[in-house]
Design an enzyme around this catalytic site. Structure first.
Site, PDB file in Angstrom:
ATOM      1  N   SER A   6      49.818   7.627 -48.539  1.00 50.03           N
ATOM      2  CA  SER A   6      50.568   6.669 -47.741  1.00 50.03           C
ATOM      3  C   SER A   6      49.654   5.884 -46.820  1.00 50.03           C
ATOM      4  CB  SER A   6      51.604   7.432 -46.933  1.00 50.03           C
ATOM      5  OG  SER A   6      51.850   6.769 -45.723  1.00 50.03           O
ATOM      6  N   LYS A   7      49.959   4.614 -46.690  1.00 46.02           N
ATOM      7  CA  LYS A   7      49.115   3.760 -45.875  1.00 46.02           C
ATOM      8  C   LYS A   7      49.655   3.627 -44.462  1.00 46.02           C
ATOM      9  CE  LYS A   7      45.996   0.741 -48.247  1.00 46.02           C
ATOM     10  NZ  LYS A   7      45.148   1.414 -48.963  1.00 46.02           N
ATOM     11  N   ARG A   8      50.802   4.227 -44.195  1.00 47.41           N
ATOM     12  CA  ARG A   8      51.364   4.091 -42.852  1.00 47.41           C
ATOM     13  C   ARG A   8      50.395   4.679 -41.851  1.00 47.41           C
ATOM     14  NH1 ARG A   8      56.268   7.098 -42.875  1.00 47.41           N
ATOM     15  NH2 ARG A   8      55.833   7.118 -40.658  1.00 47.41           N
TER      16      ARG A   8
END
Ligand code: GLU
Length: 479
Positions: free
Chosen positions: A250-252
């Site tokens: 995930s890039k969050r």
């Protein structure tokens, strides 16, 4: 005379975004330990040529956090791309002069339209090459008229670009799929590709170790090296980081920022150890590594090609291991900010004893406050909690009163966990009663919880007065 082997120089070349991605920390770590393992150098370069992504203070944050992990760089001052714009322009001009690059005057609108058309025709959507063969006359007129332009690299239209990647082996790209990439933007700033190749060359980088997402850029870089007549470095592309379901990590920001992991109570040495094992393993059972032993054990050959699963359970486990290694004093100091954040005042001496009660259990520093809150304020709880198995409220109150009476006999200066334990156990055994009939209500009265450290440990830390006070209160609420 023996030939001197070429110097190993690795580099970390982040674009400062305001936080450090865990994947970038891995890249930095691998470059650092690879360089140190080979008696080489580790250089740092800030790739800040994308002005639209500029974040105030990002560079300072980056340096601070790398230093915090002891990933110290050898080039001082570090290289900062935004300070080298003239150089990139000079090299772009050189490629124009040698007919290896060209001015492109296409407007954004034209590019957009042509892309849309090709999308509809299901053709590759790269640049269509309209300006690739402008006549000298046309170029002169456009420049004379002050038309905005970018500089594009003339990709070969045929053949293959091949290289050996230290992790992936032979890699081959068909040149016809390569776009005539922009190397200098209309604002005169270089793109990543141009700046990166020039700088790796000028810094005499021997090994480029970076994430797999840069693999498709590598043929473009190699062609640029060839255009300049330079020898490319050796490349090693690291496996992707994956979520447990094997999707791309995930890039969050909240999930991947190193700063957030630290804030949430992971120790830097545990995080670094965890990150080391993302895609690399020593080929032995060893799991705990400090920076020095990482350098000793590391080799690029042992990096896996397959993606590396980012397993938070493993990180928690490792972090727990490192927490256990701390002295009570170190742990107390590390935990202090978490208490402060929760508005709890602490003094180090007392805190040492408090955190020691949870040292064998917590997995993250941030868990310490809720785990030990009851030492700071007498807990509220359901009276039912005090009742052990078949006992009723009256019997429980009676047992607590008997315990309180015994505890009162212990003098202030004898008040230690060991002494209390010995005295109370003697008393219960003498009574021929079950331990739980006394120790469960005692523990519950002191902690207000179903699960907590043992009653003697808590009593030792709480002190005589507070222990007796809590027992009184329990007896009271049982009535
Ligand atoms: N600036 C690029 C990044 O942020 C560096 C890629 C490379 O190592 O060449 O990841």
């Amino acid at each position: 005379m023996p030939v001197k082997p070429p110097k190993i120089i690795a580099r970390f070349a982040p674009s400062p975004t305001g936080f450090l991605h865990v994947g970038s920390l891995r890249t930095a770590l691998y470059n650092y330990i690879f360089a140190k393992k080979n008696n080489g150098l580790f250089y740092l370069r800030v790739e800040d040529t994308d002005q639209s992504r500029k974040v105030e203070g990002a560079k300072e944050n980056l340096l601070k956090i790398l230093a915090f992990f002891n990933l110290n760089w050898d080039n001082k001052p570090i290289m900062i791309q935004s300070e080298r714009l003239d150089l990139y322009k000079k090299y772009a001009q050189q490629l124009i002069d040698e007919n290896k690059a060209y001015y492109c005057f296409c407007s954004e609108e034209r590019l957009g339209e042509s892309k849309a058309i090709r999308q509809r025709q299901k053709l590759p959507t790269g640049y269509d090459g309209q300006c690739r063969n402008l006549s000298a006359e046309e170029i002169k007129n456009n420049l004379g008229a002050g038309r905005s332009y970018v500089i594009r690299f003339k990709m070969p239209k045929t053949g293959l670009t091949e290289f050996i990647d230290l992790i992936r082996g032979q890699v081959s790209f068909d040149n016809k799929i390569l776009d005539d990439q922009i190397i200098l933007k209309s604002n005169g700033w270089p793109t990543y590709h141009l700046a990166s190749v020039i700088d790796d060359h000028e810094m005499e980088i021997s090994h480029v170790i970076r994430g797999e997402d840069w693999l498709p850029s590598t043929p473009k870089h190699i062609l640029l090296y060839q255009a300049f007549g330079w020898e490319p470095p050796i490349f090693a592309h690291l496996p992707l980081l994956l979520n447990p379901d094997h999707s791309k990590l995930s890039k969050r920001q909240g999930d991947v920022a190193v700063e957030d992991f630290l804030k949430n109570g992971y120790l830097p040495e545990a995080l670094l150890n965890f990150i080391l094992l993302l895609g690399w393993n020593p080929g032995t059972n060893q799991e705990i590594f400090d920076l020095q032993s990482m350098i000793e054990a590391f080799s690029l050959e042992k990096i896996n090609k397959a993606g590396a699963v980012f397993d938070l359970n493993k990180l928690d486990w490792l972090n727990g291991e490192y927490i256990r290694k701390k002295s009570a004093e170190e742990l107390a100091k590390l935990c202090q900010p978490y208490y402060a954040e929760a508005g709890l005042k602490t003094d180090l001496k007392n805190l040492k004893a408090i955190v020691a009660t949870e040292q064998s259990r917590i997995k993250k520093l941030s868990e310490i406050v809720s785990a030990t809150e009851f030492f700071f304020k007498a807990p509220d709880y359901d009276p039912q909690l005090l009742i052990w198995k078949k006992l009723n409220a009256k019997e429980t109150a009676k047992n607590l009163a008997a315990l309180a009476e015994e505890l009162e006999k212990i003098k202030e200066k004898e008040w230690t966990e060991k002494f209390i334990e010995a005295e109370i156990k003697k008393f219960i055994e003498g009574n021929k009663q079950g331990m739980g009939d006394y120790l469960w209500p005692m523990r519950a009265a002191l902690s207000g919880r179903k699960a907590s450290p043992g009653p003697f440990e808590i009593a030792g830390v709480l002190g005589r007065e507070e222990t007796l006070k809590r027992l009184e209160k329990a007896i009271e609420i049982l009535k």
